[in-house]
Design a protein around this motif. Sequence first.
Motif, PDB file in Angstrom:
ATOM      1  N   LEU A   1       0.867  -1.185   0.000  1.00 51.54           N
ATOM      2  CA  LEU A   1       0.000   0.000   0.000  1.00 51.54           C
ATOM      3  C   LEU A   1       0.906   1.239   0.000  1.00 51.54           C
ATOM      4  CD1 LEU A   1      -2.716  -0.946   2.676  1.00 51.54           C
ATOM      5  CD2 LEU A   1      -3.032  -0.783   0.194  1.00 51.54           C
ATOM      6  N   PRO A   2       1.580   1.498  -1.114  1.00 53.48           N
ATOM      7  CA  PRO A   2       2.627   2.534  -1.119  1.00 53.48           C
ATOM      8  C   PRO A   2       2.115   3.946  -0.881  1.00 53.48           C
ATOM      9  CG  PRO A   2       2.148   1.797  -3.347  1.00 53.48           C
ATOM     10  CD  PRO A   2       1.401   0.875  -2.437  1.00 53.48           C
ATOM     11  N   HIS A   3       0.838   4.212  -1.161  1.00 57.17           N
ATOM     12  CA  HIS A   3       0.331   5.576  -1.052  1.00 57.17           C
ATOM     13  C   HIS A   3      -0.719   5.720   0.046  1.00 57.17           C
ATOM     14  CE1 HIS A   3       2.566   6.470  -4.656  1.00 57.17           C
ATOM     15  NE2 HIS A   3       1.936   5.515  -5.306  1.00 57.17           N
ATOM     16  N   ALA A   4      -0.799   4.743   0.942  1.00 57.18           N
ATOM     17  CA  ALA A   4      -1.843   4.772   1.973  1.00 57.18           C
ATOM     18  C   ALA A   4      -1.711   6.006   2.865  1.00 57.18           C
ATOM     19  CB  ALA A   4      -1.772   3.501   2.818  1.00 57.18           C
ATOM     20  N   ASP A   5      -0.501   6.329   3.283  1.00 52.95           N
ATOM     21  CA  ASP A   5      -0.321   7.478   4.173  1.00 52.95           C
ATOM     22  C   ASP A   5      -0.619   8.793   3.460  1.00 52.95           C
ATOM     23  OD1 ASP A   5       0.343   6.036   6.439  1.00 52.95           O
ATOM     24  OD2 ASP A   5       2.478   5.988   5.958  1.00 52.95           O
ATOM     25  N   ARG A   6      -0.280   8.890   2.187  1.00 49.90           N
ATOM     26  CA  ARG A   6      -0.588  10.119   1.444  1.00 49.90           C
ATOM     27  C   ARG A   6      -2.088  10.323   1.341  1.00 49.90           C
ATOM     28  NH1 ARG A   6       3.625   7.472  -1.140  1.00 49.90           N
ATOM     29  NH2 ARG A   6       5.559   8.637  -0.895  1.00 49.90           N
ATOM     30  N   ILE A   7      -2.798   9.265   1.034  1.00 51.24           N
ATOM     31  CA  ILE A   7      -4.255   9.363   0.923  1.00 51.24           C
ATOM     32  C   ILE A   7      -4.868   9.692   2.277  1.00 51.24           C
ATOM     33  CG2 ILE A   7      -6.349   8.040   0.408  1.00 51.24           C
ATOM     34  CD1 ILE A   7      -4.653   6.517  -1.691  1.00 51.24           C
ATOM     35  N   LEU A   8      -4.341   9.081   3.336  1.00 50.33           N
ATOM     36  CA  LEU A   8      -4.846   9.364   4.676  1.00 50.33           C
ATOM     37  C   LEU A   8      -4.690  10.848   5.013  1.00 50.33           C
ATOM     38  CD1 LEU A   8      -5.821   8.497   7.518  1.00 50.33           C
ATOM     39  CD2 LEU A   8      -3.423   8.044   8.081  1.00 50.33           C
ATOM     40  N   ILE A   9      -3.521  11.424   4.767  1.00 44.66           N
ATOM     41  CA  ILE A   9      -3.304  12.834   5.094  1.00 44.66           C
ATOM     42  C   ILE A   9      -4.192  13.726   4.229  1.00 44.66           C
ATOM     43  CG2 ILE A   9      -1.621  14.690   5.254  1.00 44.66           C
ATOM     44  CD1 ILE A   9      -1.348  12.404   7.322  1.00 44.66           C
ATOM     45  N   LEU A  10      -4.372  13.368   2.958  1.00 40.30           N
ATOM     46  CA  LEU A  10      -5.274  14.146   2.098  1.00 40.30           C
ATOM     47  C   LEU A  10      -6.705  14.105   2.623  1.00 40.30           C
ATOM     48  CD1 LEU A  10      -3.921  13.188  -1.447  1.00 40.30           C
ATOM     49  CD2 LEU A  10      -3.940  15.488  -0.439  1.00 40.30           C
ATOM     50  N   LEU A  11      -7.144  12.943   3.114  1.00 40.43           N
ATOM     51  CA  LEU A  11      -8.494  12.829   3.672  1.00 40.43           C
ATOM     52  C   LEU A  11      -8.633  13.662   4.943  1.00 40.43           C
ATOM     53  CD1 LEU A  11      -9.212   9.012   3.171  1.00 40.43           C
ATOM     54  CD2 LEU A  11     -10.285  10.929   1.967  1.00 40.43           C
ATOM     55  N   ILE A  12      -7.637  13.610   5.813  1.00 45.82           N
ATOM     56  CA  ILE A  12      -7.684  14.403   7.041  1.00 45.82           C
ATOM     57  C   ILE A  12      -7.682  15.888   6.710  1.00 45.82           C
ATOM     58  CG2 ILE A  12      -6.396  15.025   9.124  1.00 45.82           C
ATOM     59  CD1 ILE A  12      -5.425  12.083   9.200  1.00 45.82           C
ATOM     60  N   PHE A  13      -6.830  16.285   5.761  1.00 42.09           N
ATOM     61  CA  PHE A  13      -6.781  17.677   5.333  1.00 42.09           C
ATOM     62  C   PHE A  13      -8.145  18.120   4.808  1.00 42.09           C
ATOM     63  CE2 PHE A  13      -6.038  21.007   2.200  1.00 42.09           C
ATOM     64  CZ  PHE A  13      -5.185  21.871   2.867  1.00 42.09           C
TER      65      PHE A  13
END
Length: 400
Positions: free
Chosen positions: A362-374
């Motif tokens: 899941l290489p982009h899981a953290d990026r997507i998570l931060i975008l969702l929180i933002f």
Amino acid sequence: MTASHGLVTASHGPLFTKPRRRFIRLWAALALLNLGVGILLALQPDRWTDLDSIMRWGHAWLVDGTNVYGAPDTFVDYPPHAIALLSPLGVLPFAVAFPLWAIANLVFVFLAPYFAARFFQPHAPFRMILLPILMFASWWGAHTLVQFSLLALVLSMAALMWADRSAAVSGVSLGLALMKPQVALPVFLWALFTRRWKIATIAIGVVAGGVALFCVRARANPMEVAGRYVAIRALYHTGDAILTGTSEIRPLVHLVVADLSRVDGIAGALALGLLAGICIAGFQEGRSYRRLLYAAPPLAACWSLLTFYHLSYGFVVLLPALMLLVFNDAEHTPLRRGVFWLLQIGMMLDAPGIARRAGFSLPHADRILILLIFSGLVALAWREAAPPEMRTETLPDTRA
């Protein structure tokens, strides 16, 4: 007022007021488990790289007077004032420095959320702020005990807590926190948005003083040091980047754009665009409400994660977002609770690591998570700024 598992269902105010003891015990157990894992991980030699580097650089500068940016085969990615601040570690034997720094970080895990809670709730009883403190201590990033993000976070939160008490103490704390600019920058922006010019000026002065001290001891030209530092950062983080943070937006751009120079340009434009939006919102909000802001530190912290190099331990920069969602006096909408639990659960789980151990990626899981929180924080800020007649999701007042 009613509560379920310690979660208040009243329509306004802090999410947690009088949490039940079993709820506190649960989070205390999770925090202790998380920190226990951190202690075990800290004992592994491959976790000592950053501490070892800081000690070597600090010893070379403090003891030998070496310009650690001057050697062509040395790549120091900490700014000069950070080397000066952390150099005392370099004069200690590693057998002393390692346990000392690990124990200090265990203290920082609890001190940072305490300072942040006292910023949002200066006079609340300790029982009210204990639960979010334990929740933060259960974050995956909080158990990294031989790095320097927690120190920068503690100093940043101290700057917030002292802002209305002593501008001098706040400014010095913020200046020291800028040893890791990607952690302290959201608080520096907060100082600017709320027109706390004295705090911002003192912080800049502390940084300038640290750089001057470094250059005097190393007999180095400040412009050459600055140029070399910028070149090192560019080598690590642009073009065919050596280092890529787990939350940076740049790899998402690279999915659709092959040319690396264009990737750098697009990622830079996105970062500047987001920052401009945050600044506009922050200065507007800061005119009338000088204390509790969505723009900074919370949204600015997300921006830092999307823009700069961070690993999982750098996610602690989202601590102000946690405290804002807990202690804001706004309505208890499903959106607010949803963003809160997305943040809390997302910070407790290392999704990419779990995926690797399970045999997939899941290489982009953290990026997507931060975008969702933002995005969730933006939606909350927009909603709470709207006139009452335009708001939706208002819950009935269940208070007697």
